[in-house]
Design a protein around this motif. Structure first.
Motif, PDB file in Angstrom:
ATOM      1  N   HIS A  61       0.847  -1.340   0.019  1.00 49.91           N
ATOM      2  CA  HIS A  61       0.020  -0.061   0.031  1.00 49.91           C
ATOM      3  C   HIS A  61       0.950   1.156   0.005  1.00 49.91           C
ATOM      4  O   HIS A  61       2.057   1.096   0.171  1.00 49.91           O
ATOM      5  CB  HIS A  61      -1.013   0.049   1.280  1.00 49.91           C
ATOM      6  CG  HIS A  61      -0.527   0.213   2.602  1.00 49.91           C
ATOM      7  ND1 HIS A  61       0.394  -0.869   3.016  1.00 49.91           N
ATOM      8  CD2 HIS A  61      -0.492   1.207   3.536  1.00 49.91           C
ATOM      9  CE1 HIS A  61       1.003  -0.838   4.202  1.00 49.91           C
ATOM     10  NE2 HIS A  61       0.268   0.722   4.582  1.00 49.91           N
ATOM     11  N   HIS A  63       1.506   3.830   1.759  1.00 46.59           N
ATOM     12  CA  HIS A  63       2.186   4.607   2.934  1.00 46.59           C
ATOM     13  C   HIS A  63       3.537   4.516   3.009  1.00 46.59           C
ATOM     14  O   HIS A  63       4.381   3.719   2.472  1.00 46.59           O
ATOM     15  CB  HIS A  63       1.658   4.032   4.325  1.00 46.59           C
ATOM     16  CG  HIS A  63       0.173   4.141   4.452  1.00 46.59           C
ATOM     17  ND1 HIS A  63      -0.426   3.464   5.600  1.00 46.59           N
ATOM     18  CD2 HIS A  63      -0.658   5.093   4.089  1.00 46.59           C
ATOM     19  CE1 HIS A  63      -1.732   4.105   5.700  1.00 46.59           C
ATOM     20  NE2 HIS A  63      -1.773   5.163   4.688  1.00 46.59           N
ATOM     21  N   HIS A  66       6.357   2.284   3.634  1.00 44.83           N
ATOM     22  CA  HIS A  66       6.396   1.052   2.608  1.00 44.83           C
ATOM     23  C   HIS A  66       7.068   1.645   1.530  1.00 44.83           C
ATOM     24  O   HIS A  66       7.534   0.786   0.773  1.00 44.83           O
ATOM     25  CB  HIS A  66       5.000   0.578   2.622  1.00 44.83           C
ATOM     26  CG  HIS A  66       4.365   0.043   3.924  1.00 44.83           C
ATOM     27  ND1 HIS A  66       4.364  -1.305   4.142  1.00 44.83           N
ATOM     28  CD2 HIS A  66       3.877   0.741   5.059  1.00 44.83           C
ATOM     29  CE1 HIS A  66       3.750  -1.540   5.290  1.00 44.83           C
ATOM     30  NE2 HIS A  66       3.669  -0.372   5.742  1.00 44.83           N
ATOM     31  N   HIS A 151      -7.439  -0.546   5.327  1.00 44.69           N
ATOM     32  CA  HIS A 151      -6.393   0.177   5.695  1.00 44.69           C
ATOM     33  C   HIS A 151      -6.039   1.190   4.835  1.00 44.69           C
ATOM     34  O   HIS A 151      -5.877   2.458   5.155  1.00 44.69           O
ATOM     35  CB  HIS A 151      -5.154  -0.549   5.999  1.00 44.69           C
ATOM     36  CG  HIS A 151      -3.873   0.068   6.317  1.00 44.69           C
ATOM     37  ND1 HIS A 151      -3.775   0.811   8.021  1.00 44.69           N
ATOM     38  CD2 HIS A 151      -2.718   0.295   6.142  1.00 44.69           C
ATOM     39  CE1 HIS A 151      -2.792   1.202   7.785  1.00 44.69           C
ATOM     40  NE2 HIS A 151      -2.324   1.060   6.901  1.00 44.69           N
ATOM     41  N   ASP A 170      -0.350  -3.730   6.231  1.00 44.46           N
ATOM     42  CA  ASP A 170      -0.800  -3.208   7.348  1.00 44.46           C
ATOM     43  C   ASP A 170      -2.057  -3.693   7.760  1.00 44.46           C
ATOM     44  O   ASP A 170      -2.642  -3.325   8.562  1.00 44.46           O
ATOM     45  CB  ASP A 170      -0.477  -2.001   7.418  1.00 44.46           C
ATOM     46  CG  ASP A 170       0.816  -1.265   7.581  1.00 44.46           C
ATOM     47  OD1 ASP A 170       1.828  -1.890   7.878  1.00 44.46           O
ATOM     48  OD2 ASP A 170       1.147  -0.286   7.675  1.00 44.46           O
TER      49      ASP A 170
HETATM   50 ZN   LIG Z   1       0.121   1.507   6.399  1.00 42.41          ZN
END
Ligand SMILES: [Zn+2]
Ligand SMILES: [Zn+2]
Length: 232
Positions: A61, A63, A66, A151, A170
């Motif tokens: 994802h 974020h 990451h 998420h 996550d």
């Molecule tokens: Zn995350």
């Protein structure tokens, strides 16, 4: 750091856990905070492989913890970047992130934004969806992409049946040795996230590789099923 002989975790990472899948080709899952690229490439070289062997980078994802080193890794390897269309526009910088879920979080973002580097945008080479199969080559075989939104809209997990292993990003929290839902302040839609946890609980796996906290190396499927039961 071996989780299994063919699935490793890059040690001492800042940010999210980063996993390396060693088939005929190499696949990296997530990239940690900015500045982690040297550590990741050194780990690959210590295994007797080279940066050129890195065939793909799967992003669970969008974020920062990451995707932080994605741009640097893309520049230094010929790896393809894979992500779900739900997050691809945020990784490539074509979309801006959704607003924070609460006034408190908006205040927190306002405080930390000047201190946090914005991730460098990176185009996504290949959009992967629920059920997409990724050929890892021997001895890993195929990994299957599982779309687990909540998420973030485009969160994905990677299921590797040959290793009885699930990489969940996550979408399952693992804090202080306990499994649970993802952290609420950073989760876009908690109801959807809980539905995604129930979906993952139905998969067959023994090892869970979460985005944060230590991997669970035995009986992980049963532990996730037990935890999901407690969610009501
Ligand atoms: Zn995350
Ligand atoms: Zn994270």
């Amino acid at each position: 750091m071996q989780i299994t002989p063919n699935v490793h975790q890059i040690p001492d990472m800042r940010g999210a856990n980063t996993y390396l899948l060693l088939g005929t080709t190499l696949t990296l899952v997530d990239t940690g905070m900015p500045g982690s690229e040297d550590k990741i490439l050194a780990y690959i070289e210590d295994l007797g492989r080279s940066a050129d062997d890195l065939f793909r980078i799967v992003i669970t994802h969008h974020h920062l913890d990451h995707v932080g080193s994605l741009a640097a890794l893309k520049a230094r390897t010929s790896a393809q970047v894979l992500a779900h269309p739900g997050d691809a526009g945020l990784i490539s910088g074509e979309q801006s992130p959704p607003p924070a879920s609460s006034p408190f979080m908006r205040f927190l973002f306002w405080l930390v934004t000047p201190l946090m580097p914005a991730p460098e945008p990176v185009p996504v080479d290949l959009a992967v969806r629920d059920g997409s199969r990724l050929d890892m080559g021997d001895p890993l075989g195929d990994a299957t992409v599982v779309h687990v939104p909540g998420h973030t809209r485009g969160s994905i997990a990677l299921h590797l049946p040959s290793e009885q292993l699930l990489i969940c990003g996550d979408t399952i929290g693992h804090r202080r040795g306990r499994l649970g839902p993802p952290p609420k302040p950073f989760t876009e839609d908690m109801d959807q996230a809980l539905a995604s946890m129930r979906l993952m609980a139905r998969l067959e796996f023994d090892i869970l590789c979460p985005g944060h906290g230590a991997p669970l190396t035995g009986g992980a499927g049963e532990q996730v099923r037990a935890m999901v039961q407690t969610l009501g």
